[in-house]
Write an enzyme that holds these catalytic residues in place. Structure first.
Site, PDB file in Angstrom:
ATOM      1  N   ASP A  50      -7.583   5.987 -10.682  1.00 45.52           N
ATOM      2  CA  ASP A  50      -7.419   5.998  -9.226  1.00 45.52           C
ATOM      3  C   ASP A  50      -8.746   6.116  -8.489  1.00 45.52           C
ATOM      4  O   ASP A  50      -9.486   5.153  -8.360  1.00 45.52           O
ATOM      5  CB  ASP A  50      -6.451   7.123  -8.836  1.00 45.52           C
ATOM      6  CG  ASP A  50      -5.997   7.049  -7.388  1.00 45.52           C
ATOM      7  OD1 ASP A  50      -6.383   6.104  -6.689  1.00 45.52           O
ATOM      8  OD2 ASP A  50      -5.247   7.939  -6.956  1.00 45.52           O
ATOM      9  N   HIS A  73       0.828  -1.207   0.000  1.00 46.36           N
ATOM     10  CA  HIS A  73       0.000   0.000   0.000  1.00 46.36           C
ATOM     11  C   HIS A  73       0.857   1.250   0.000  1.00 46.36           C
ATOM     12  O   HIS A  73       0.649   2.167  -0.804  1.00 46.36           O
ATOM     13  CB  HIS A  73      -0.963   0.025   1.193  1.00 46.36           C
ATOM     14  CG  HIS A  73      -1.824   1.254   1.193  1.00 46.36           C
ATOM     15  ND1 HIS A  73      -1.413   2.433   1.780  1.00 46.36           N
ATOM     16  CD2 HIS A  73      -3.044   1.495   0.648  1.00 46.36           C
ATOM     17  CE1 HIS A  73      -2.345   3.351   1.596  1.00 46.36           C
ATOM     18  NE2 HIS A  73      -3.340   2.808   0.915  1.00 46.36           N
ATOM     19  N   HIS A 131       1.720   7.595  -8.396  1.00 48.07           N
ATOM     20  CA  HIS A 131       1.783   9.015  -8.036  1.00 48.07           C
ATOM     21  C   HIS A 131       3.221   9.548  -8.117  1.00 48.07           C
ATOM     22  O   HIS A 131       3.524  10.360  -8.974  1.00 48.07           O
ATOM     23  CB  HIS A 131       1.182   9.309  -6.656  1.00 48.07           C
ATOM     24  CG  HIS A 131      -0.235   8.883  -6.505  1.00 48.07           C
ATOM     25  ND1 HIS A 131      -1.236   9.323  -7.348  1.00 48.07           N
ATOM     26  CD2 HIS A 131      -0.824   8.040  -5.613  1.00 48.07           C
ATOM     27  CE1 HIS A 131      -2.388   8.774  -6.981  1.00 48.07           C
ATOM     28  NE2 HIS A 131      -2.173   7.990  -5.938  1.00 48.07           N
TER      29      HIS A 131
END
Length: 446
Positions: free
Chosen positions: A319, A204, A268
């Site tokens: 996303d 994550h 990102h």
């Protein structure tokens, strides 16, 4: 699956935009032949008007975030306040209602020309952390949802163990956690791929997986030659906390534990040092940019051009699904770079489409997709060139028109594995997608 012949009015091939292209697909779901210069469709061929592109790859998705569209745009806040709203929706998910929501969201993706999705999946267990009788019930619901919506899925099963450096998961995050990376690996090893499904791994973030357990996740992916994705440096607060805890930036910490490499994609990568960019580029680590989410959450503009120049392949994702539109993501990457640099023309339209197609599919483990050529997966989509947004330019500028003027609303047809999933703007497998979205979103919002 049956063989089918398609005639594209125009198609983006390796030679550029070509008129009158015949695409023959086989019963195996792959392209058998591509012929240029066909002035009219052959007998029995299905006509694809406009510009036919390789299928688009949505390399980063959280399907349940589709329920947040509109709701989180009201008022002010930060990434961290947005996250509180997201948790409330996550708390309401069950295998059944998540299947319904994901099926509708994936159908919306098909309508937008997306033929494969990378689902960054971390809602694994019951609220409170107890396991379902089938520990992979949630992941299997997502796999089934993609199949029913007619798109391919790479399930990026996510290791999520901590709320921060050295902190236990909070009450919302307990259902994300397997307790240890070893228990995560044991659970995810029971998931099975198929012709429509790849099983990958995800970390994550460095705040959610303790440093000493990063290598376990990386090793699981390496042993299976599976994609490995992770959120990286989306927020400066994460960078600061990582340096305080470990003395390294998140990128350097990942490098130290063997996480970076050509099978890895960082999502990102917004707030990087020059040294971070070199580590990512020199290791061949891919980067998935999600411009509409990064704008919506006020994250910032990531150094996409510098990353690519350093050696990182770029892909694109929707996303949080503030919109589902890979053409907008491609356009936004260029336009955001223009805002940052105050110069124009960092990528050509064809280069931006490559990020949205071939490089995105490669990041998801679908190396045979993203090209219209013999032997490739028969995944492609057609964008109208006669709408109010796209009419007026010659076909030689069709790629530029698609990237800089078209939107998901201009997608007319989507073909996955040779099957016509979206035909003339109508989904062939999911009836009335807007109603399916409205009903499934109401069910998870409570």
């Amino acid at each position: 699956m049956t063989a089918q012949t398609y005639w594209a009015e125009h198609a983006l091939l390796d030679t550029g935009v070509e008129p009158g292209v015949v695409i023959e697909t086989g019963a195996d779901g792959r392209i058998k032949a591509v012929r240029r210069g066909a002035a009219a469709p052959p007998s029995g061929a299905v006509t694809l008007r406009g510009l036919t592109l390789p299928g688009l790859a949505n390399a980063h998705s959280h399907a349940f975030h589709r329920a947040l569209r509109g709701a989180t745009q009201a008022g002010e806040g930060t990434f961290w306040t947005w996250r509180d709203v997201m948790y409330r929706v996550a708390d309401n998910l069950t295998p059944d209602n998540y299947f319904a929501l994901a099926r509708a969201a994936y159908a919306e993706m098909a309508l937008a020309g997306i033929t494969s999705v990378g689902e960054f999946h971390y809602v694994h267990h019951l609220a409170g952390g107890a396991r379902y009788d089938n520990p992979n019930a949630m992941g299997e619901a997502l796999i089934a949802a993609a199949a029913e919506a007619g798109i391919r899925i790479t399930l990026l099963d996510t290791c999520y163990l901590s709320s921060g450096f050295g902190s236990e998961p909070n009450k919302h995050q307990r259902r994300f956690s397997d307790g240890t990376a070893e228990r995560w690996a044991e659970r995810v090893s029971a998931l099975k791929g198929d012709d429509n499904t790849r099983i990958g791994a995800a970390i994550h973030s460095v705040r959610a997986v303790p440093a000493e357990q990063l290598a376990t996740v990386a090793a699981w992916a390496q042993e299976r030659d599976a994609p490995l994705h992770l959120h990286l440096s989306e927020q400066t607060a994460e960078n600061d906390a990582c340096v305080e805890a470990h003395g390294f930036t998140p990128t350097a910490l990942l490098s130290h534990h063997g996480v970076l490499g050509p099978r890895t994609t960082a999502v990102h990568a917004t707030h990087l040092t020059p040294g971070d960019i070199r580590l990512l580029g020199h290791s061949g680590t891919g980067v998935c940019m999600c411009p509409t989410t990064e704008r919506d959450l006020a994250d910032g503009i990531g150094p996409a051009r510098a990353l690519q120049e350093a050696g990182s392949p770029l892909s694109l994702g929707s996303d949080s699904h503030a919109v589902i539109d890979l053409l907008e993501e491609a356009r936004a990457m260029e336009l955001d770079e223009r805002l940052h640099s105050r110069t124009r023309g960092h990528w050509t339209a064809v280069q931006l489409l490559r990020a949205a197609t071939a490089d995105g599919h490669a990041a998801l483990g679908w190396d045979g997709a993203g090209r219209i050529e013999p032997g490739a997966l028969a995944d492609f989509t057609a964008v109208a060139l006669d709408s109010v947004r796209t009419a007026g330019q010659p076909y030689a500028l069709a790629a530029e028109t698609a990237v800089f003027a078209a939107s998901a609303a201009d997608v007319r047809d989507t073909v996955v594995g040779g099957r016509h999933v979206v035909r003339e703007g109508t989904h062939q497998l999911v009836a009335h997608v807007p109603a399916a979205l409205a009903e499934s979103i109401a069910a998870v919002r409570g």
